[in-house]
Design an enzyme around this catalytic site. Sequence first.
Site, PDB file in Angstrom:
ATOM      1  N   TYR A   5      -4.996  -0.904   6.457  1.00 48.93           N
ATOM      2  CA  TYR A   5      -6.282  -1.566   6.624  1.00 48.93           C
ATOM      3  C   TYR A   5      -6.721  -1.508   8.079  1.00 48.93           C
ATOM      4  O   TYR A   5      -5.897  -1.424   8.989  1.00 48.93           O
ATOM      5  CB  TYR A   5      -6.185  -3.042   6.193  1.00 48.93           C
ATOM      6  CG  TYR A   5      -5.942  -3.250   4.727  1.00 48.93           C
ATOM      7  CD1 TYR A   5      -6.965  -3.075   3.796  1.00 48.93           C
ATOM      8  CD2 TYR A   5      -4.682  -3.638   4.253  1.00 48.93           C
ATOM      9  CE1 TYR A   5      -6.738  -3.273   2.447  1.00 48.93           C
ATOM     10  CE2 TYR A   5      -4.443  -3.845   2.901  1.00 48.93           C
ATOM     11  CZ  TYR A   5      -5.486  -3.669   2.003  1.00 48.93           C
ATOM     12  OH  TYR A   5      -5.262  -3.862   0.674  1.00 48.93           O
TER      13      TYR A   5
ATOM     14  N   ARG B 278       0.864  -1.182   0.000  1.00 49.33           N
ATOM     15  CA  ARG B 278       0.000   0.000   0.000  1.00 49.33           C
ATOM     16  C   ARG B 278       0.900   1.232   0.000  1.00 49.33           C
ATOM     17  O   ARG B 278       1.065   1.902   1.014  1.00 49.33           O
ATOM     18  CB  ARG B 278      -0.892  -0.010   1.244  1.00 49.33           C
ATOM     19  CG  ARG B 278      -1.799  -1.202   1.349  1.00 49.33           C
ATOM     20  CD  ARG B 278      -3.105  -1.004   0.638  1.00 49.33           C
ATOM     21  NE  ARG B 278      -3.960  -0.062   1.323  1.00 49.33           N
ATOM     22  CZ  ARG B 278      -5.225   0.154   1.016  1.00 49.33           C
ATOM     23  NH1 ARG B 278      -5.788  -0.493   0.025  1.00 49.33           N
ATOM     24  NH2 ARG B 278      -5.955   1.025   1.678  1.00 49.33           N
TER      25      ARG B 278
END
Length: 387
Positions: free
Chosen positions: A231, A124
């Site tokens: 997340y 990410r």
Amino acid sequence: MPKESFPGERRVALVPSVVPALAKVGLEVAIETGAGSEAGYPDAAYTEKGGKIVPDRTSIFATSDIIAQVLCYGSNDKTGKADVPLMRRDQCLVGFLRPLGSSQIVQEIAATGVTSFSVELMPRSTRAQSMDALSSMATVSGYKAVLIGADVLPRFLPMLTTAAGTITPARVLIIGVGVAGLQAIATGRRLGAVVSAYDLRPVVKEQVQSLGARFVELPLEAKDAQDARGYASAQDEAFYARQRELLGRVVGESDVVITTAVVPGKKAPVLVTAEMVRGMAPGSVIVDLAAERGGNCELTRSNETVVEHGVTIVGRINLAGTVPYHASQMYARNLATFLQLLVKGGKLNLNLEDDIIRETLLTRGGEIVQPRVREFFSMPALAAQAK
């Protein structure tokens, strides 16, 4: 690129527009005949861009150095195993592999000797953003979830002023403000609904409000609400119990509830209980995007639509596959960008100094080589990794 074999899968891994970009890095693109037809990409569109049509799946696997798929064996637990005998040592496999699903299946893939790259493991990071297939598919799912909710709901979504009087807008609640949640918020707002959203990460409040939705704040403090990859982190059962208690009122006031909370490799947390469903108005709708992982609603049934206490609960899976033209286009761009990084001068460039290549590399030389996956399955570190 073979045709997707999962039942009902209409997406395809590469679209005609990316073929010239792959040719620039020395790749010849072979497509199984009919692979893109259900997504709206006929064979002729590939040949016009320089692709070569191959008549059968066996030939695709036998002649290709790199196999590009949407659902590889691992994420395709229905028909994917049929591809295992077709794989060969040092062949490269790229696609969704569900690396934290079944250790047995990942080991079966490793045993073929293929060098596999799992797109779910994409870092990410800003640099990897253009290759982030998970986010692309979540965008499609979030959009489609609202359309399904609007279709099933026996009410209008927007406020309407009519000769019969004013119709009040529907209230839509999004639980989980990741990529899918944000797209659901935006779509709900575009359709005229009054949208609220909840997430255990306070950091997303600004994003929710920037889209014109109300951020639901509960007097709850999550422990390590966000992991290193951005997340939402899994919480203990005591947290989820208190969360359910506080969310009950908000859920009861909503006409459509869309849940998006998943934890990689684990059963989805139950956020909407049977009791909460009972408190919703008849005709209300829940669209559970976590249905494949057990569901965020206690009453969800995977890949089914059920009615409980007058509330319709939609547990459809693979919503991204229901918008195959653009889902394929987005996925193909992600994959093509990754392949351009992975291939130099027509040859595989396994530069493990590059975090994108290193993090997505799942199997190689007969072994599962991804450290996070080995740790997840309680496998000992490989000798090279233990140094």
